[in-house]
Write an enzyme that holds these catalytic residues in place. Sequence first.
Site, PDB file in Angstrom:
ATOM      1  N   SER A  14      17.424  43.949   7.718  1.00 32.07           N
ATOM      2  CA  SER A  14      18.548  43.607   6.833  1.00 32.07           C
ATOM      3  C   SER A  14      18.641  42.084   6.634  1.00 32.07           C
ATOM      4  CB  SER A  14      19.866  44.181   7.369  1.00 32.07           C
ATOM      5  OG  SER A  14      20.235  43.549   8.565  1.00 32.07           O
ATOM      6  N   ASN A  15      18.324  41.305   7.658  1.00 29.99           N
ATOM      7  CA  ASN A  15      18.326  39.844   7.480  1.00 29.99           C
ATOM      8  C   ASN A  15      17.230  39.415   6.516  1.00 29.99           C
ATOM      9  OD1 ASN A  15      20.332  38.241   9.265  1.00 29.99           O
ATOM     10  ND2 ASN A  15      19.635  39.930  10.559  1.00 29.99           N
ATOM     11  N   MET A  78      10.803  41.488  18.050  1.00 22.76           N
ATOM     12  CA  MET A  78      11.155  41.913  19.404  1.00 22.76           C
ATOM     13  C   MET A  78      10.209  41.431  20.509  1.00 22.76           C
ATOM     14  SD  MET A  78      13.972  43.270  18.833  1.00 22.76           S
ATOM     15  CE  MET A  78      14.454  44.125  20.312  1.00 22.76           C
ATOM     16  N   ARG A  79       9.343  40.467  20.213  1.00 19.31           N
ATOM     17  CA  ARG A  79       8.428  39.980  21.249  1.00 19.31           C
ATOM     18  C   ARG A  79       8.630  38.482  21.462  1.00 19.31           C
ATOM     19  NH1 ARG A  79       3.685  43.437  21.802  1.00 19.31           N
ATOM     20  NH2 ARG A  79       3.106  41.942  23.427  1.00 19.31           N
ATOM     21  N   ASN A  93      14.937  31.408  14.937  1.00 18.11           N
ATOM     22  CA  ASN A  93      15.384  32.769  15.235  1.00 18.11           C
ATOM     23  C   ASN A  93      16.893  32.851  15.042  1.00 18.11           C
ATOM     24  OD1 ASN A  93      15.202  35.482  16.238  1.00 18.11           O
ATOM     25  ND2 ASN A  93      15.960  34.761  18.212  1.00 18.11           N
ATOM     26  N   HIS A  95      20.323  35.002  16.482  1.00 16.18           N
ATOM     27  CA  HIS A  95      20.758  35.848  17.587  1.00 16.18           C
ATOM     28  C   HIS A  95      22.242  36.167  17.412  1.00 16.18           C
ATOM     29  CE1 HIS A  95      20.519  37.681  21.495  1.00 16.18           C
ATOM     30  NE2 HIS A  95      21.658  37.086  21.804  1.00 16.18           N
TER      31      HIS A  95
HETATM   32  C1  GRF Z   1      19.929  40.937  14.159  1.00 10.46           C
HETATM   33  O1  GRF Z   1      21.177  41.280  14.700  1.00 10.46           O
HETATM   34  C2  GRF Z   1      19.429  39.655  14.738  1.00 10.46           C
HETATM   35  O2  GRF Z   1      20.434  38.778  15.087  1.00 10.46           O
HETATM   36  C3  GRF Z   1      18.699  40.116  15.970  1.00 10.46           C
HETATM   37  O3  GRF Z   1      18.103  41.329  15.606  1.00 10.46           O
HETATM   38  C4  GRF Z   1      18.851  41.932  14.567  1.00 10.46           C
HETATM   39  C5  GRF Z   1      17.906  42.210  13.449  1.00 10.46           C
HETATM   40  O4  GRF Z   1      18.510  42.997  12.443  1.00 10.46           O
HETATM   41  N1  GRF Z   1      17.761  39.121  16.419  1.00 10.46           N
HETATM   42  P1  GRF Z   1      17.745  43.249  11.089  1.00 10.46           P
HETATM   43  O5  GRF Z   1      16.367  43.797  11.429  1.00 10.46           O
HETATM   44  O6  GRF Z   1      17.639  41.958  10.353  1.00 10.46           O
HETATM   45  O7  GRF Z   1      18.585  44.250  10.350  1.00 10.46           O
END
Ligand code: GRF
Length: 197
Positions: A14-15, A78-79, A93, A95
């Site tokens: 989604s980001n 995720m790594r 990144n 968070h």
């Molecule tokens: C987000 O909440 C981001 O802050 C974290 O992982 C999530 C990723 O969400 N690092 P998406 O894949 O962008 O929907």
Amino acid sequence: MTKSIAVMGSGNGSNFQAIVEYFKGKDVKITCVSDKLNAYILERAKNLGVDFKYLPFEENAEYFGANNFDLIVLAGYMRILPPDVLNLGKFVNIHPSLLPAFKGKDAIQRAFFAGVKVSGVTIHWVTDELDGGKIIAQYPVLISNEMHFDEFECEIHALEHKLYPIVIEKILEDKVFDFADLLGGCGSCKGGCSQCH
Ligand code: GRF
């Protein structure tokens, strides 16, 4: 001049989508990269007409050595990236907490159920320490006693989608700097250490 960024994610994306929508019509070329072949982020890239690539973790060094991006944007990747990869570019990144609180997975949930009254979103430079790099930008979300978890989670994600593209744009324009730079640090700490005073 056209800037080029890679957005790396392992999941939902989604980001990534918010970033693509923000930069539509602007001079920024986006490539989507995922270490998970079936990640929804790759599907989103396909639907949005953005270049995408499945990139196994082991091939990161070769890929980023061969492709020069102005910025590499982690969005749900995720790594932990090792120094030999991080040395090949500028990595940021996002968070979903106010770092250094609630590093790691399930930060939104852990913050909420710990009962904190303020949480938020952090954008930071990436190092090989989990969610440990220097902070670039933060924005708070207040948690009232009446707030439900779902509501809080939605607010955090909406804030991420708003904040991340703006900060990326500022980095690309070279408008993100450390105030310590203005004070002229000792060279190794950029200001603020005992040697500088
Ligand atoms: C987000 O909440 C981001 O802050 C974290 O992982 C999530 C990723 O969400 N690092 P998406 O894949 O962008 O929907």
